[in-house]
Scaffold this motif. Structure first.
Motif, mmCIF file in Angstrom:
data_model
loop_
_atom_site.group_PDB
_atom_site.id
_atom_site.type_symbol
_atom_site.label_atom_id
_atom_site.label_comp_id
_atom_site.label_asym_id
_atom_site.label_seq_id
_atom_site.Cartn_x
_atom_site.Cartn_y
_atom_site.Cartn_z
ATOM 1 N N CYS A 64 0.809 -1.107 0.167
ATOM 2 C CA CYS A 64 -0.064 -0.045 -0.129
ATOM 3 C C CYS A 64 0.996 1.233 0.103
ATOM 4 C CB CYS A 64 -0.800 0.020 1.146
ATOM 5 S SG CYS A 64 -2.118 -1.377 0.998
ATOM 6 N N ASP A 65 1.981 1.139 0.702
ATOM 7 C CA ASP A 65 2.753 2.207 0.672
ATOM 8 C C ASP A 65 3.438 2.646 -0.640
ATOM 9 O OD1 ASP A 65 2.675 2.589 3.433
ATOM 10 O OD2 ASP A 65 4.523 1.525 3.977
ATOM 11 N N GLN A 66 3.632 1.487 -1.465
ATOM 12 C CA GLN A 66 4.418 1.634 -2.899
ATOM 13 C C GLN A 66 3.167 2.305 -3.849
ATOM 14 O OE1 GLN A 66 5.498 -2.358 -3.899
ATOM 15 N NE2 GLN A 66 7.151 -2.450 -2.331
ATOM 16 N N LEU A 67 1.791 2.045 -3.493
ATOM 17 C CA LEU A 67 0.606 2.232 -4.356
ATOM 18 C C LEU A 67 0.610 3.627 -4.170
ATOM 19 C CD1 LEU A 67 -2.354 -0.138 -3.770
ATOM 20 C CD2 LEU A 67 -0.836 0.067 -5.926
ATOM 21 N N THR A 68 0.844 4.347 -2.878
ATOM 22 C CA THR A 68 0.756 5.592 -2.723
ATOM 23 C C THR A 68 1.894 6.374 -3.112
ATOM 24 O OG1 THR A 68 -0.143 5.174 -0.451
ATOM 25 C CG2 THR A 68 0.658 7.286 -0.623
ATOM 26 N N GLU A 69 3.074 5.745 -3.145
ATOM 27 C CA GLU A 69 4.286 6.456 -3.835
ATOM 28 C C GLU A 69 3.874 6.700 -5.228
ATOM 29 O OE1 GLU A 69 7.499 4.063 -2.741
ATOM 30 O OE2 GLU A 69 7.384 4.621 -0.750
ATOM 31 N N ARG A 70 3.405 5.760 -5.945
ATOM 32 C CA ARG A 70 3.194 5.933 -7.546
ATOM 33 C C ARG A 70 1.706 6.763 -7.516
ATOM 34 N NH1 ARG A 70 3.005 0.021 -7.514
ATOM 35 N NH2 ARG A 70 1.209 0.130 -8.952
ATOM 36 N N GLY A 71 1.200 7.084 -6.509
ATOM 37 C CA GLY A 71 0.129 8.023 -6.977
ATOM 38 C C GLY A 71 -1.300 7.287 -7.183
ATOM 39 N N VAL A 72 -1.573 6.100 -6.669
ATOM 40 C CA VAL A 72 -2.601 5.216 -6.804
ATOM 41 C C VAL A 72 -3.456 5.261 -5.683
ATOM 42 C CG1 VAL A 72 -3.515 2.963 -7.550
ATOM 43 C CG2 VAL A 72 -1.196 3.704 -8.052
ATOM 44 N N LYS A 73 -4.754 5.237 -5.843
ATOM 45 C CA LYS A 73 -5.822 5.617 -5.008
ATOM 46 C C LYS A 73 -6.300 4.101 -4.463
ATOM 47 C CE LYS A 73 -7.489 10.079 -6.304
ATOM 48 N NZ LYS A 73 -8.704 10.933 -6.751
ATOM 49 N N PHE A 74 -6.133 3.844 -3.151
ATOM 50 C CA PHE A 74 -6.712 2.694 -2.583
ATOM 51 C C PHE A 74 -7.603 2.809 -1.393
ATOM 52 C CE2 PHE A 74 -2.839 3.025 0.316
ATOM 53 C CZ PHE A 74 -3.480 2.685 1.366
ATOM 54 N N LEU A 75 -8.628 1.981 -1.330
ATOM 55 C CA LEU A 75 -9.342 1.743 0.059
ATOM 56 C C LEU A 75 -9.386 0.420 0.342
ATOM 57 C CD1 LEU A 75 -11.612 3.036 1.789
ATOM 58 C CD2 LEU A 75 -13.217 2.042 0.354
ATOM 59 N N LEU A 76 -8.857 0.427 1.879
ATOM 60 C CA LEU A 76 -8.626 -1.057 2.301
ATOM 61 C C LEU A 76 -9.300 -1.489 3.465
ATOM 62 C CD1 LEU A 76 -5.217 -2.651 2.901
ATOM 63 C CD2 LEU A 76 -6.754 -2.448 4.773
ATOM 64 N N SER A 77 -10.063 -2.610 3.519
ATOM 65 C CA SER A 77 -10.867 -2.979 4.683
ATOM 66 C C SER A 77 -10.082 -4.084 5.585
ATOM 67 C CB SER A 77 -12.208 -3.599 4.152
ATOM 68 O OG SER A 77 -12.994 -2.945 3.241
ATOM 69 N N ASN A 78 -10.154 -3.827 6.637
ATOM 70 C CA ASN A 78 -9.614 -4.697 7.921
ATOM 71 C C ASN A 78 -10.255 -4.673 9.418
ATOM 72 O OD1 ASN A 78 -7.572 -6.561 8.793
ATOM 73 N ND2 ASN A 78 -6.184 -5.885 7.508
ATOM 74 N N SER A 79 -9.885 -5.598 9.991
ATOM 75 C CA SER A 79 -10.301 -5.578 11.519
ATOM 76 C C SER A 79 -9.966 -4.106 12.234
ATOM 77 C CB SER A 79 -9.855 -6.927 12.152
ATOM 78 O OG SER A 79 -8.500 -6.820 12.510
ATOM 79 N N SER A 80 -10.650 -4.175 13.216
ATOM 80 C CA SER A 80 -10.110 -2.946 14.026
ATOM 81 C C SER A 80 -9.214 -3.343 15.166
ATOM 82 C CB SER A 80 -11.277 -2.294 14.855
ATOM 83 O OG SER A 80 -11.836 -3.337 15.839
ATOM 84 N N ALA A 81 -8.239 -4.356 14.704
ATOM 85 C CA ALA A 81 -7.118 -4.756 15.706
ATOM 86 C C ALA A 81 -6.032 -3.463 15.746
ATOM 87 C CB ALA A 81 -6.457 -5.870 15.096
ATOM 88 N N GLN A 82 -5.661 -3.355 16.867
ATOM 89 C CA GLN A 82 -4.537 -2.218 17.355
ATOM 90 C C GLN A 82 -3.312 -2.199 16.209
ATOM 91 O OE1 GLN A 82 -5.180 0.449 19.074
ATOM 92 N NE2 GLN A 82 -3.331 1.373 18.134
ATOM 93 N N PHE A 83 -2.801 -3.382 16.036
ATOM 94 C CA PHE A 83 -1.891 -3.760 15.353
ATOM 95 C C PHE A 83 -2.191 -3.117 13.641
ATOM 96 C CE2 PHE A 83 -0.296 -6.463 11.609
ATOM 97 C CZ PHE A 83 1.016 -6.427 11.861
#
Length: 282
Positions: free
Chosen positions: A225-244
């Motif tokens: 996801c960091d690499q997507l951001t560096e390339r200017g690609v928009k992402f939306l990610l789902s995950n649990s609410s774990a503190q990690f």
């Protein structure tokens, strides 16, 4: 990208763990404003609830689960044969377990793509809780569901999905998500719905792909996801609410949403829980 006049029959044809139908309003409200102008990528397609809701004209969908990807391809390319094969199935425990155990035999290698796809849909519609689950050997292991009249042959949905997949520019791939993400550019939008990080030891479920996921896979995905951001690609990610997970994505925009989950070995942990929507755009 998303059509205004969408076909409501275009919808998930299998029930998948962590399906996003109930979260759809929250997900839609967090999509980029120019979503219709972007090519849609979904590297963990699963049941495809978001994909089928948006009905993009240009998309690349992917999953690591070979049997699931085969179902998508068969619905696109061999619909009539699939429907005919689905009509052969019986809603009976002896028959169910005979079909279920095929992936433990040499006979499984001789099944056609249509027969394999038909088997997945049949087991999904008739197994307990409609839960696609495999063990560490990759063998389907959910028990018989004992439903009186399961909708094994949902022709209207299958025909609508077939038409949608063929009418639009939809590419279907199988493999690690990284290959899919590498093809996204600044004219793309990526929705990422990976196996969730467990809130507790009891809540861990990654049985829809052989081997499951662990903390190192979650870190590898965050790095992607960091690499997507560096390339200017928009992402939306789902995950649990774990503190990690919160810690991993602390530099991104995190929204907490409510979801109802019915699959958990601990009954007290079923019901409404917090989940996260994480994005790299305003």
């Amino acid at each position: 990208m998303a059509k205004i006049n969408k076909n409501k029959l275009v919808s998930p044809f299998v029930k998948w763990v962590g399906g996003k139908r109930q979260l759809m309003p929250a997900i839609v409200s967090h999509l980029p404003k120019n979503i219709r102008e972007l090519k849609y990528f979904e590297p963990f397609i699963g049941g495809g609830a978001v994909f089928f809701h948006l009905q993009p004209e240009n998309a690349l969908i992917n999953d690591l689960n070979e049997e699931l990807v085969n179902v998508y391809n068969v619905i696109k390319n061999n619909l009539n044969e699939l429907i005919a094969d689905l009509k052969k199935h019986e809603n009976h425990p002896d028959y169910f377990y005979a079909i279920r155990k095929l992936d433990r035999t040499e006979e499984f290698k001789n099944l056609t793509d249509v027969q394999r796809a038909s088997r997945v849909i049949y087991l999904n519609k008739t197994c307990y809780n409609g839960l696609y689950r495999v063990n560490n050997a990759g063998e389907f292991n959910a028990p018989f569901g004992r439903y009186k009249n399961p909708n094994i042959v949902n022709e209207p949905t299958l025909k609508a999905v077939n038409k949608f997949l063929n009418k639009n520019n939809i590419l279907i791939s199988k493999g690690d998500y990284s290959k899919t993400l590498s093809q996204a550019d600044q004219r793309s939008f990526v929705y990422i719905d990976p196996p969730y990080h467990p809130i507790s030891e009891n809540s861990n479920f990654t049985g829809y792909v052989q081997g499951g996921w662990d903390i190192f896979e979650q870190i590898r995905l965050r790095e992607a996801c960091d690499q997507l951001t560096e390339r200017g690609v928009k992402f939306l990610l789902s995950n649990s609410s774990a503190q990690f997970i919160k810690d991993q994505y602390e530099k991104y925009i995190i929204t907490t949403v409510k979801a109802t989950r019915a699959i958990n070995s601990n009954g007290a942990e079923r019901g409404e829980i917090d989940e996260l929507l994480i994005r790299n755009y305003e």
